[in-house]
Write a protein that holds these residues in place. Structure first.
Motif, PDB file in Angstrom:
ATOM      1  N   LEU A 127       0.845  -1.194   0.000  1.00  0.00           N
ATOM      2  CA  LEU A 127       0.000   0.000   0.000  1.00  0.00           C
ATOM      3  C   LEU A 127       0.881   1.245   0.000  1.00  0.00           C
ATOM      4  O   LEU A 127       1.999   1.229   0.529  1.00  0.00           O
ATOM      5  CB  LEU A 127      -0.888   0.021   1.249  1.00  0.00           C
ATOM      6  CG  LEU A 127      -2.022  -0.996   1.308  1.00  0.00           C
ATOM      7  CD1 LEU A 127      -2.721  -0.924   2.663  1.00  0.00           C
ATOM      8  CD2 LEU A 127      -3.031  -0.768   0.176  1.00  0.00           C
ATOM      9  N   PRO A 128       0.388   2.353  -0.579  1.00  0.00           N
ATOM     10  CA  PRO A 128       1.173   3.587  -0.530  1.00  0.00           C
ATOM     11  C   PRO A 128       1.316   4.074   0.915  1.00  0.00           C
ATOM     12  O   PRO A 128       0.396   3.935   1.725  1.00  0.00           O
ATOM     13  CB  PRO A 128       0.363   4.575  -1.372  1.00  0.00           C
ATOM     14  CG  PRO A 128      -1.005   3.992  -1.486  1.00  0.00           C
ATOM     15  CD  PRO A 128      -0.865   2.512  -1.342  1.00  0.00           C
ATOM     16  N   LEU A 129       2.496   4.623   1.209  1.00  0.00           N
ATOM     17  CA  LEU A 129       2.855   5.017   2.567  1.00  0.00           C
ATOM     18  C   LEU A 129       3.392   6.443   2.565  1.00  0.00           C
ATOM     19  O   LEU A 129       4.250   6.789   1.743  1.00  0.00           O
ATOM     20  CB  LEU A 129       3.934   4.049   3.083  1.00  0.00           C
ATOM     21  CG  LEU A 129       4.687   4.415   4.369  1.00  0.00           C
ATOM     22  CD1 LEU A 129       3.744   4.378   5.572  1.00  0.00           C
ATOM     23  CD2 LEU A 129       5.869   3.453   4.585  1.00  0.00           C
ATOM     24  N   GLY A 130       2.890   7.256   3.475  1.00  0.00           N
ATOM     25  CA  GLY A 130       3.445   8.585   3.706  1.00  0.00           C
ATOM     26  C   GLY A 130       3.945   8.667   5.134  1.00  0.00           C
ATOM     27  O   GLY A 130       3.493   7.917   6.006  1.00  0.00           O
ATOM     28  N   VAL A 131       4.881   9.578   5.395  1.00  0.00           N
ATOM     29  CA  VAL A 131       5.534   9.644   6.697  1.00  0.00           C
ATOM     30  C   VAL A 131       5.604  11.083   7.207  1.00  0.00           C
ATOM     31  O   VAL A 131       5.888  12.005   6.435  1.00  0.00           O
ATOM     32  CB  VAL A 131       6.983   9.090   6.588  1.00  0.00           C
ATOM     33  CG1 VAL A 131       7.795   9.406   7.822  1.00  0.00           C
ATOM     34  CG2 VAL A 131       6.969   7.596   6.323  1.00  0.00           C
ATOM     35  N   SER A 140      14.765   6.040   8.250  1.00  0.00           N
ATOM     36  CA  SER A 140      13.742   5.167   7.675  1.00  0.00           C
ATOM     37  C   SER A 140      12.711   5.938   6.860  1.00  0.00           C
ATOM     38  O   SER A 140      12.035   5.372   6.000  1.00  0.00           O
ATOM     39  CB  SER A 140      13.044   4.381   8.790  1.00  0.00           C
ATOM     40  OG  SER A 140      12.169   3.418   8.270  1.00  0.00           O
ATOM     41  N   GLU A 141      12.617   7.245   7.109  1.00  0.00           N
ATOM     42  CA  GLU A 141      11.615   8.047   6.405  1.00  0.00           C
ATOM     43  C   GLU A 141      11.867   8.135   4.904  1.00  0.00           C
ATOM     44  O   GLU A 141      10.955   8.440   4.136  1.00  0.00           O
ATOM     45  CB  GLU A 141      11.551   9.461   7.006  1.00  0.00           C
ATOM     46  CG  GLU A 141      12.797  10.308   6.821  1.00  0.00           C
ATOM     47  CD  GLU A 141      13.872  10.101   7.880  1.00  0.00           C
ATOM     48  OE1 GLU A 141      14.862  10.857   7.864  1.00  0.00           O
ATOM     49  OE2 GLU A 141      13.731   9.178   8.726  1.00  0.00           O
ATOM     50  N   SER A 142      13.092   7.865   4.452  1.00  0.00           N
ATOM     51  CA  SER A 142      13.335   7.894   3.007  1.00  0.00           C
ATOM     52  C   SER A 142      14.280   6.784   2.566  1.00  0.00           C
ATOM     53  O   SER A 142      15.162   6.983   1.750  1.00  0.00           O
ATOM     54  CB  SER A 142      13.873   9.264   2.566  1.00  0.00           C
ATOM     55  OG  SER A 142      15.130   9.538   3.143  1.00  0.00           O
ATOM     56  N   ASN A 143      14.075   5.590   3.132  1.00  0.00           N
ATOM     57  CA  ASN A 143      14.776   4.419   2.602  1.00  0.00           C
ATOM     58  C   ASN A 143      13.791   3.253   2.517  1.00  0.00           C
ATOM     59  O   ASN A 143      12.614   3.395   2.868  1.00  0.00           O
ATOM     60  CB  ASN A 143      16.037   4.077   3.411  1.00  0.00           C
ATOM     61  CG  ASN A 143      15.756   3.622   4.836  1.00  0.00           C
ATOM     62  OD1 ASN A 143      14.801   2.897   5.107  1.00  0.00           O
ATOM     63  ND2 ASN A 143      16.605   4.046   5.768  1.00  0.00           N
ATOM     64  N   CYS A 144      14.269   2.110   2.054  1.00  0.00           N
ATOM     65  CA  CYS A 144      13.355   0.988   1.816  1.00  0.00           C
ATOM     66  C   CYS A 144      13.588  -0.161   2.785  1.00  0.00           C
ATOM     67  O   CYS A 144      13.255  -1.306   2.500  1.00  0.00           O
ATOM     68  CB  CYS A 144      13.471   0.499   0.371  1.00  0.00           C
ATOM     69  SG  CYS A 144      15.082  -0.200  -0.037  1.00  0.00           S
ATOM     70  N   GLY A 145      14.175   0.157   3.950  1.00  0.00           N
ATOM     71  CA  GLY A 145      14.444  -0.879   4.944  1.00  0.00           C
ATOM     72  C   GLY A 145      13.434  -0.849   6.076  1.00  0.00           C
ATOM     73  O   GLY A 145      12.884   0.196   6.414  1.00  0.00           O
ATOM     74  N   SER A 146      13.195  -2.008   6.662  1.00  0.00           N
ATOM     75  CA  SER A 146      12.287  -2.121   7.802  1.00  0.00           C
ATOM     76  C   SER A 146      12.850  -3.146   8.776  1.00  0.00           C
ATOM     77  O   SER A 146      13.253  -4.235   8.374  1.00  0.00           O
ATOM     78  CB  SER A 146      10.900  -2.565   7.330  1.00  0.00           C
ATOM     79  OG  SER A 146      10.058  -2.856   8.435  1.00  0.00           O
ATOM     80  N   PHE A 165       9.305   2.000  -0.072  1.00  0.00           N
ATOM     81  CA  PHE A 165       9.768   3.393   0.008  1.00  0.00           C
ATOM     82  C   PHE A 165       8.569   4.285   0.305  1.00  0.00           C
ATOM     83  O   PHE A 165       7.538   4.193  -0.373  1.00  0.00           O
ATOM     84  CB  PHE A 165      10.347   3.849  -1.332  1.00  0.00           C
ATOM     85  CG  PHE A 165      11.832   3.714  -1.470  1.00  0.00           C
ATOM     86  CD1 PHE A 165      12.694   4.547  -0.759  1.00  0.00           C
ATOM     87  CD2 PHE A 165      12.381   2.796  -2.350  1.00  0.00           C
ATOM     88  CE1 PHE A 165      14.068   4.450  -0.911  1.00  0.00           C
ATOM     89  CE2 PHE A 165      13.751   2.688  -2.503  1.00  0.00           C
ATOM     90  CZ  PHE A 165      14.602   3.519  -1.782  1.00  0.00           C
ATOM     91  N   PRO A 166       8.652   5.177   1.294  1.00  0.00           N
ATOM     92  CA  PRO A 166       7.557   6.135   1.474  1.00  0.00           C
ATOM     93  C   PRO A 166       7.392   7.021   0.236  1.00  0.00           C
ATOM     94  O   PRO A 166       8.381   7.374  -0.419  1.00  0.00           O
ATOM     95  CB  PRO A 166       8.018   6.967   2.680  1.00  0.00           C
ATOM     96  CG  PRO A 166       8.937   6.049   3.433  1.00  0.00           C
ATOM     97  CD  PRO A 166       9.655   5.259   2.374  1.00  0.00           C
ATOM     98  N   MET A 167       6.141   7.353  -0.082  1.00  0.00           N
ATOM     99  CA  MET A 167       5.872   8.286  -1.183  1.00  0.00           C
ATOM    100  C   MET A 167       6.420   9.662  -0.857  1.00  0.00           C
ATOM    101  O   MET A 167       6.969  10.354  -1.703  1.00  0.00           O
ATOM    102  CB  MET A 167       4.362   8.445  -1.391  1.00  0.00           C
ATOM    103  CG  MET A 167       3.712   7.462  -2.302  1.00  0.00           C
ATOM    104  SD  MET A 167       1.920   7.809  -2.352  1.00  0.00           S
ATOM    105  CE  MET A 167       1.866   9.527  -2.840  1.00  0.00           C
TER     106      MET A 167
END
Length: 377
Positions: A127-131, A140-146, A165-167
């Motif tokens: 799903l699209p994600l915003g932060v 984490s706000e602008s990378n693809c790791g969790s 990746f957050p939108m």
């Protein structure tokens, strides 16, 4: 150097930027607004988010803990599936954001989404994600790791996927005014170690990557040296930006990376609940001592270009002094860690297939044992 670098996250940086989220969330979105323990209700962030979302259909999910667990995030997955949520808004620090990356991928997955964490599956959609970032530390706000934990098995694992990746990410330093000293110190240490993991390896040919890493490290050293100004907007603004750049993926592109401090630190957090930043602070200096021969050239370079000294060994001392100046101990004994730590951590690393880690894949379990024994002295 050979690498592919792509970062699709749009950054809105500065004061009053929370209101901009309505520009990026589709007007017909059904939003799940996810946050942690409720501190956002004390610093004005909650009200700003609610106002920005006033024309949307919104559900809330709170209670994401530091070091988010699948047990908690799976409750959110259930809500997303039952209520047909189609947009996730994460408001918090790295824990909330990491938890929401898991949530975004798990919500469109039919199986047990722990599969992403144990490596048996990769997300094919999310799903699209915003932060909205409230605590700078992880990038984490602008990378693809969790990084997500599983309480029932004392495991803390990670996954990477371009699907999460957050939108967009809103970075408003004014929201940091409510953070306490422990949170600020942990954030600074986390950003410092993130940079070191991509820098203190062996010499490379990239003037830009090394120079950029050194700029971030010097910035963080300056913030530590000006700790008494941590309540000022300028200090907070710089930490937010430095922490973001430490792990947005660029400084590690095309150069060797270590990450052994993180792998060991994750196990400390999984077993003992130790703050992520503090787990890194106890492991890193001892790891650098044990692996000194592999890392001495970069430690010398760091000494010269970051600390203004001409001594590789003293660079390690300077790193330790930096953490101590923030009130962060580098001794495991200060955290009440029991003497089973060596067995617990080495057994978990073995179970997870991490028996040879680091940039040269030569930090073996016997070296991990040495590192932990030094850390608990």
């Amino acid at each position: 150097m050979t690498y592919t670098y792509h970062n699709p996250t749009l950054i809105e940086f500065g004061k009053q930027k929370i209101e901009s989220i309505s520009t990026y969330i589709p007007k017909n979105a059904k939003v799940l607004f996810v946050y942690g323990g409720g501190s956002i209700k004390k610093n004005g962030v909650y009200e700003q988010v609610v106002k920005a979302l006033e024309n949307y259909e919104v559900l809330e999910f709170s209670g994401v803990e530091p070091n988010p667990t699948v047990e908690t995030m799976n409750k959110a997955v259930k809500i997303v599936k039952e209520k047909n949520i189609n947009f996730i808004l994460a408001v918090g620090g790295g824990s909330v954001i990491d938890g929401c990356k898991y949530l975004a991928a798990a919500s469109l997955y039919e199986g047990d989404a722990w599969d992403f964490l144990d490596g048996s599956a990769q997300p094919t959609e999310a799903l699209p994600l915003g932060v909205i970032l409230t605590l700078p530390a992880t990038g984490s706000e602008s990378n693809c790791g969790s990084v997500v934990s599983r309480k029932t098995t004392n495991e803390k694992r990670f996954f990477f996927s371009p699907k999460v990746f957050p939108m967009f990410a809103v970075l408003d330093p004014s929201v940091m005014s409510s953070l306490n000293d422990r949170q600020l110190a942990n954030g600074l240490v986390d950003a410092f170690v993130h940079t070191c993991e991509q820098y203190i390896t062996y010499p490379n040919e990239s003037l830009l990557h090394d120079g950029y890493s050194e700029t971030i490290l010097k910035g963080l050293v300056s913030l530590a040296n000006n700790w008494d100004k941590r309540d000022t907007y300028n200090w907070q603004e710089n930490l937010m930006l430095l922490a973001n750049q430490a792990l947005n993926g660029f400084i590690g592109s095309g150069v060797p990376q270590d990450w052994a401090t993180h792998m060991i630190g994750h196990e400390l957090t999984a077993f003992y609940g130790l703050d992520h930043g503090r787990s890194l602070a106890v492991v890193q200096p001892q790891l650098l001592r044990v692996m000194f021969e592999d890392k001495k050239e970069k430690l010398l370079q760091m000494g010269q270009n970051v600390f203004n000294i001409n001594d590789a060994q003293k660079s390690i001392e300077k790193i330790e002094e930096l953490y101590h100046s923030l009130g962060v101990s580098t001794n495991l004994s200060d955290y009440g860690i029991d003497d089973k730590v060596v067995t617990n951590v080495t057994s978990a690393l073995e179970k997870h297939g991490m028996t040879a880690i680091g940039e040269n894949q030569n930090i073996t379990l016997d070296k991990v044992e040495k590192i932990l024994n030094l850390a608990i002295k």
